[in-house]
Design an enzyme around this catalytic site. Structure first.
Site, PDB file in Angstrom:
ATOM      1  CE  LYS A  54     -42.928   7.364 -12.373  1.00  0.00           C
ATOM      2  NZ  LYS A  54     -41.510   7.698 -12.172  1.00  0.00           N
ATOM      3  CD  GLN A  98     -40.048   9.929  -9.594  1.00  0.00           C
ATOM      4  OE1 GLN A  98     -40.414   8.767  -9.806  1.00  0.00           O
ATOM      5  NE2 GLN A  98     -40.084  10.852 -10.521  1.00  0.00           N
ATOM      6  CG  ASP A 121     -37.192   4.135 -13.426  1.00  0.00           C
ATOM      7  OD1 ASP A 121     -38.224   4.208 -14.109  1.00  0.00           O
ATOM      8  OD2 ASP A 121     -36.803   5.035 -12.664  1.00  0.00           O
TER       9      ASP A 121
HETATM   10  N1  GUN Z   1     -37.813  11.522 -12.704  1.00  0.00           N
HETATM   11  C1  GUN Z   1     -38.345  11.973 -13.855  1.00  0.00           C
HETATM   12  N2  GUN Z   1     -38.576  10.943 -14.691  1.00  0.00           N
HETATM   13  C2  GUN Z   1     -38.194   9.817 -14.048  1.00  0.00           C
HETATM   14  C3  GUN Z   1     -38.191   8.431 -14.418  1.00  0.00           C
HETATM   15  O1  GUN Z   1     -38.591   8.014 -15.498  1.00  0.00           O
HETATM   16  N3  GUN Z   1     -37.699   7.589 -13.465  1.00  0.00           N
HETATM   17  C4  GUN Z   1     -37.242   8.033 -12.277  1.00  0.00           C
HETATM   18  N4  GUN Z   1     -36.786   7.128 -11.427  1.00  0.00           N
HETATM   19  N5  GUN Z   1     -37.220   9.295 -11.914  1.00  0.00           N
HETATM   20  C5  GUN Z   1     -37.699  10.191 -12.809  1.00  0.00           C
END
Ligand code: GUN
Length: 285
Positions: A54, A98, A121
């Site tokens: 990311k 995350q 998110d």
């Molecule tokens: N863990 C797995 N997919 C995601 C996501 O799209 N966002 C976040 N914050 N954590 C994740």
């Protein structure tokens, strides 16, 4: 029949190029550089890879990113205090915590602490509530990525029977809300661990989205010939290779179109995170 392959990597790259253009225009016009703060707790190897990807994507799009790597035994109050500090930082336009968080932490309370205006998110309850009410602000990135992947590869969701496997807030349940929006107009069924006769439900669907978190669970006999199959799962097998929730090789022989793993939905999730961060900073692709 052999399915056409939906190339999420190429579609995501096209979106990332558009976003990079938008970020450059924003910077030229106002001096604002979109910025994403990533919060990573503990040492979950997959989470480290996701966050690194990311941040690299931010960098390539001309966006700033900051990594807040916190110890796995961080106290809830300290983590919430970090989120509040990021809420108040004018250089931070998006906050990503995350998931999953270590078990001693209350993940919902941490997400609740994020300023909903910086919740790129799309997981804050305000944003999920707005989506449920048909007034979307930030959509969760994976459902948004599935929708956008379909849109850009010529899938018409309108009126289609869509079966979603999995009811998580982060994917299945919120994808159902996205696909029920006016203008998307799918007819949605969600299947979960207590659903009866899942193969029978899947066989009636024109589009199947697998997000149940079980490697190669969806097999060819569950798929209506010619159906579109979108695989949200990603698993590392003992031999080191990656697979999704769909038994790709056999399902590709009956489906009309299918997303690969890797290179399907995953790259779209990152592209949507960038899109939301650019929007939060006041830019547009
Ligand atoms: N863990 C797995 N997919 C995601 C996501 O799209 N966002 C976040 N914050 N954590 C994740």
């Amino acid at each position: 029949m052999t399915a056409s392959i939906i190339d999420g990597k190429a579609i995501a790259q096209a979106i990332r190029d558009e976003i990079a253009g938008g970020a450059a225009r924003l910077k030229a016009a106002s001096g604002v550089v979109p910025g994403l703060a990533a919060v990573l707790v503990g040492d979950n190897p997959a989470s480290h890879v996701y966050v690194r990807n990311k941040r690299q994507a931010c960098d390539k799009a001309g966006m700033a990113s900051w990594l807040h790597q916190m110890p796995g035994d961080i106290a809830q109050a300290e983590l919430v205090a970090l989120v509040r500090k990021l809420n108040a930082d004018p250089l931070v336009h998006g906050i990503l915590v995350q998931l999953p968080l270590p078990g001693h932490l209350d993940a919902a309370a941490v997400l609740d602490a994020i300023d909903p205006a910086k919740d790129v998110d799309g997981l804050h309850p305000d944003n999920l509530g707005l989506l449920a009410d048909g007034r979307p602000r930030y959509l969760p990135c994976t459902p948004q990525g599935v929708w956008e992947l379909g849109r850009r590869s010529g899938i018409d969701w309108s009126g289609k029977r869509v079966a979603i496997l999995g009811r998580s807030s982060i994917v299945g349940k919120s994808l159902a809300l996205v696909l029920l929006q006016k203008g998307v107009d799918a007819t949605v069924t969600i299947c979960h661990s207590k659903s009866k006769n899942i193969p029978g439900i899947l066989r009636q669907a024109e589009i199947v989205v697998a997000a149940l978190g079980q490697p190669r669970w969806v097999t060819a006999d569950m798929i209506h010939p010619g159906a579109v199959v979108i695989d949200v799962g990603i698993h590392r097998l003992p031999d080191g290779s990656l697979c999704g929730d769909v038994a790709y090789d056999e399902v590709a022989k009956v489906a009309g179109a299918i997303t690969p793993v890797p290179g399907g939905v995953g790259p779209m999730t990152i592209a949507m995170l960038l899109a939301n961060t650019l929007r939060s900073a006041g830019g547009a692709p």
